[in-house]
Motif scaffolding. Structure first.
Motif, mmCIF file in Angstrom:
data_model
loop_
_atom_site.group_PDB
_atom_site.id
_atom_site.type_symbol
_atom_site.label_atom_id
_atom_site.label_comp_id
_atom_site.label_asym_id
_atom_site.label_seq_id
_atom_site.Cartn_x
_atom_site.Cartn_y
_atom_site.Cartn_z
ATOM 1 N N ILE A 56 0.846 -1.238 0.034
ATOM 2 C CA ILE A 56 -0.003 0.028 0.038
ATOM 3 C C ILE A 56 0.817 1.243 0.089
ATOM 4 N N ASP A 57 1.879 1.355 1.072
ATOM 5 C CA ASP A 57 2.727 2.259 0.767
ATOM 6 C C ASP A 57 3.807 2.558 -0.456
ATOM 7 N N ARG A 58 3.647 1.623 -1.126
ATOM 8 C CA ARG A 58 4.425 1.828 -2.410
ATOM 9 C C ARG A 58 3.325 2.493 -3.538
ATOM 10 N N ILE A 59 2.032 2.415 -3.264
ATOM 11 C CA ILE A 59 1.186 3.116 -4.430
ATOM 12 C C ILE A 59 1.534 4.338 -4.500
ATOM 13 N N PRO A 60 1.885 4.921 -5.612
ATOM 14 C CA PRO A 60 2.169 6.448 -5.934
ATOM 15 C C PRO A 60 0.702 7.206 -5.789
ATOM 16 N N PRO A 61 0.832 8.483 -5.226
ATOM 17 C CA PRO A 61 -0.311 9.397 -4.760
ATOM 18 C C PRO A 61 -0.900 9.475 -6.503
ATOM 19 N N PRO A 62 -2.154 9.759 -6.377
ATOM 20 C CA PRO A 62 -2.938 9.909 -7.930
ATOM 21 C C PRO A 62 -2.495 11.353 -8.371
ATOM 22 N N PRO A 63 -2.191 11.609 -9.657
ATOM 23 C CA PRO A 63 -1.973 12.924 -10.187
ATOM 24 C C PRO A 63 -2.987 13.534 -9.800
ATOM 25 N N PRO A 64 -2.897 15.129 -9.948
ATOM 26 C CA PRO A 64 -3.777 15.871 -9.866
ATOM 27 C C PRO A 64 -5.087 15.747 -10.706
ATOM 28 N N SER A 65 -6.299 15.796 -10.258
ATOM 29 C CA SER A 65 -7.222 15.974 -11.414
ATOM 30 C C SER A 65 -7.115 17.434 -12.151
ATOM 31 N N PRO A 66 -7.951 17.366 -13.296
ATOM 32 C CA PRO A 66 -7.870 18.538 -14.188
ATOM 33 C C PRO A 66 -8.236 19.892 -13.363
ATOM 34 N N MET A 67 -9.349 19.493 -12.547
ATOM 35 C CA MET A 67 -9.725 20.723 -11.711
ATOM 36 C C MET A 67 -8.699 21.440 -10.597
ATOM 37 N N GLU A 68 -8.077 20.281 -9.974
ATOM 38 C CA GLU A 68 -6.926 20.283 -9.109
ATOM 39 C C GLU A 68 -5.951 21.333 -9.752
ATOM 40 N N GLN A 69 -5.393 20.734 -11.006
ATOM 41 C CA GLN A 69 -4.474 21.426 -11.716
ATOM 42 C C GLN A 69 -4.877 22.782 -12.269
ATOM 43 N N LEU A 70 -6.179 23.038 -12.631
ATOM 44 C CA LEU A 70 -6.675 24.262 -12.956
ATOM 45 C C LEU A 70 -6.463 25.321 -11.888
ATOM 46 N N GLY A 95 -22.741 -0.255 -17.166
ATOM 47 C CA GLY A 95 -22.695 0.256 -15.896
ATOM 48 C C GLY A 95 -22.303 1.301 -15.787
ATOM 49 N N VAL A 96 -21.970 2.218 -14.610
ATOM 50 C CA VAL A 96 -21.353 3.376 -14.255
ATOM 51 C C VAL A 96 -20.434 3.078 -13.034
ATOM 52 N N GLY A 97 -19.517 3.843 -13.069
ATOM 53 C CA GLY A 97 -18.683 3.895 -11.879
ATOM 54 C C GLY A 97 -17.676 5.224 -11.829
ATOM 55 N N ALA A 98 -16.557 4.972 -11.252
ATOM 56 C CA ALA A 98 -15.479 5.844 -11.352
ATOM 57 C C ALA A 98 -14.030 5.451 -11.294
ATOM 58 N N GLY A 99 -13.356 6.359 -11.708
ATOM 59 C CA GLY A 99 -11.807 5.761 -11.838
ATOM 60 C C GLY A 99 -11.027 5.551 -10.478
ATOM 61 N N ASN A 100 -10.752 4.213 -10.116
ATOM 62 C CA ASN A 100 -9.982 3.677 -9.143
ATOM 63 C C ASN A 100 -8.592 4.138 -8.960
ATOM 64 N N ASN A 101 -7.934 4.151 -9.811
ATOM 65 C CA ASN A 101 -6.355 4.635 -10.091
ATOM 66 C C ASN A 101 -6.399 5.218 -11.461
ATOM 67 N N THR A 102 -5.190 5.211 -12.165
ATOM 68 C CA THR A 102 -5.007 5.929 -13.424
ATOM 69 C C THR A 102 -4.966 4.836 -14.492
ATOM 70 N N GLU A 103 -5.500 3.574 -14.070
ATOM 71 C CA GLU A 103 -5.768 2.592 -15.138
ATOM 72 C C GLU A 103 -6.847 1.688 -14.813
ATOM 73 N N ARG A 104 -7.647 2.136 -13.978
ATOM 74 C CA ARG A 104 -8.791 1.315 -13.856
ATOM 75 C C ARG A 104 -10.264 1.889 -13.367
ATOM 76 N N ALA A 105 -11.188 1.564 -13.664
ATOM 77 C CA ALA A 105 -12.244 1.951 -13.002
ATOM 78 C C ALA A 105 -13.074 0.917 -12.134
ATOM 79 N N VAL A 106 -13.963 1.309 -11.163
ATOM 80 C CA VAL A 106 -14.724 0.362 -10.756
ATOM 81 C C VAL A 106 -16.394 0.610 -10.957
ATOM 82 N N ILE A 107 -16.798 -0.388 -11.691
ATOM 83 C CA ILE A 107 -18.014 -0.090 -12.520
ATOM 84 C C ILE A 107 -19.213 -1.011 -11.583
ATOM 85 N N THR A 108 -20.239 -0.404 -11.498
ATOM 86 C CA THR A 108 -21.481 -0.927 -10.636
ATOM 87 C C THR A 108 -22.528 -1.339 -11.860
#
Lengths: 118, 326
Positions: free
Chosen positions: A89-103, B230-243
């Motif tokens: 879990i600690d090795r998971i990189p933080p997500p990049p900022p979303s477009p709104m956060e970047q804006l 179905g619809v869902g949201a991005g879970n990380n940068t390469e995956r979405a969880v879809i319900t």
């Protein structure tokens, strides 16, 4: 009469033994087994035997962060320790900022550079 | 009467009456109460067939129409029933019994019956209270086809089966099948002209579909090339969880397989489609109304926490199969 009852069960493990995939050839007949180990056979759906106890059918093999729950060690399936899971879990990189956060960050930067109070 | 005949005499009289009633039931000379059918999807004139093929053939055991498997055989959906052809020795068409039915028949007398286009065949069997069994299997009139029941793993798994012991290409057409408690069949009777007719009307298709969807649920696009699953949201940068909405709670955590082209879309414009590379079950158990799946895309193509829809990507044949079969 033979029954054709038993299906083969496969798993894939990382170098550290963490199980990253597991399936039964019941629902997945004909799937490639390259890179997989046949660890057992049984019913149509996948079950694992973890520390001698059989799991439910198609058990979770990842926790909510997508981190493997089990490991394959010396031909046995065991639950990974809390420390092993937390290290992943600690090795998971933080997500990049979303477009709104970047804006927002860009607007804040520009306002500071232009000495504008927002 | 009991005092006049004595206990043994009265017992014999009851047996005579029951045997006579059973024969009359075949000929509908009496109104016969039909027993519940312990099989799912038992009427092959209009079977539940979520996988959508017109023909199923397999050497290894594989599911065909809902709740029925083929092994070394071919099952074709005909106008009036399933046409079975054995493609090798011991080709069979089998139905694994549900956990509830297995428990209900343990130690009981049951009757197996099949209605073919050439007639009705049945056998009565006493299920043992424990241990594996392989019921004696009477020939059902045509080229070494039989009906039987068997169990494995000390009756943890029990099967109703139509089997051909030789590798003969002798097709049979099965209209309906029945497993019931009791010592005589109530699947069908002969009318005045000697034709076999079902005692019960064909089952409600909707109810049979719901029963089968506890074991298997198929999302198909029904020729809508952009149908949303179905619809869902991005879970990380390469995956979405879809319900996914489901009509009924499934029997167990299902395995998930898919075919065709699927995409994630945030904007619902075709050019916004992000191709899906893999679909997997989110193995956190299944609820009464929804299932969650992971839809994967290329790395860094998904925005964390953004909303997405999973839809067919210009593919009217795309489908997702949730498989909780026995």
């Amino acid at each position: 009469m033979d029954y054709d009852y038993y299906n083969k069960h496969y798993l894939k493990a990382r170098e550290d033994g963490a199980i990253v995939d597991a399936w039964s050839d019941g629902p997945f007949a004909g799937r490639s087994t390259e890179g997989y180990i046949q660890f057992g056979q049984g019913g149509y759906q996948l079950r694992l035997v973890v520390d001698g106890v059989q799991t439910e059918e198609n058990p979770p093999i990842f926790e909510e962060h997508g981190i493997p729950i089990y490991k394959y060690v010396d031909g046995e399936i065991k639950r990974r320790t809390a420390e092993e899971v937390q290290a992943d879990i600690d090795r998971i990189p933080p997500p990049p900022p979303s477009p709104m956060e970047q804006l927002r960050a860009d607007v804040d930067f520009i306002s500071i550079m232009a000495n504008i109070e927002l | 009467m009991k005092e006049y005949l004595g206990k043994e005499g009265f017992r014999q009289l009851v047996k005579l009456v029951r045997d006579a009633l059973a024969k009359k039931a075949d000929k509908a000379e009496l109104a016969v109460q039909s027993n519940p059918n312990l099989l799912d999807n038992w009427y092959f004139g209009n079977p539940v067939n979520q996988r959508g093929q017109t023909e199923y053939a397999s050497t290894a055991t594989a599911y065909s129409i809902d709740r029925w498997t083929v092994t070394r055989a071919k099952a074709s959906i005909g106008d009036s029933g399933i046409v079975l052809t054995s493609t090798s020795t011991n080709g069979s068409f089998s139905h694994p019994l549900s956990d509830g039915v297995r428990a209900a028949i343990k130690g009981q007398t049951v009757t197996l019956s099949v209605l073919l286009d050439i007639g009705l065949f049945s056998q009565t069997y006493q299920i043992p209270k424990s241990g594996n069994f392989d019921a004696p299997n009477p020939e059902i009139g045509v080229s070494k086809w039989y009906i039987d029941m068997f169990s494995v793993d000390n009756q943890d798994h029990v099967y109703f089966r139509i089997i051909n012991t030789l590798a003969e290409d002798a097709p049979i057409t099965v209209i309906a099948a029945k497993l019931e408690l009791g010592d005589h069949q109530t699947l069908a009777h002969q009318d005045a002209d000697g034709n076999w007719v079902l005692n019960d009307p064909p089952p409600d298709y909707g109810m049979e579909l719901l029963k089968c969807q506890r074991y298997q649920f198929v999302i198909e696009t029904s020729n809508n090339a952009y149908a949303i699953a179905g619809v869902g949201a991005g879970n990380n940068t390469e995956r979405a969880v879809i319900t996914i909405q489901i009509p009924v709670k499934m029997r167990a955590n299902p395995s998930v397989s898919y075919s065709g082209k699927w995409a994630l879309t945030a904007g619902f414009r075709v050019n916004d489609d992000i191709p899906v590379t893999r679909i997997e079950a989110v193995s956190v158990g299944n609820s009464n109304n929804v299932l969650d799946i992971f839809a994967y895309a290329e790395k860094d193509s998904i925005t964390y926490c953004d909303f997405y829809a999973l839809r067919a990507s210009n593919d009217p044949t795309a489908r997702i199969i949730f498989d909780a079969n026995l």
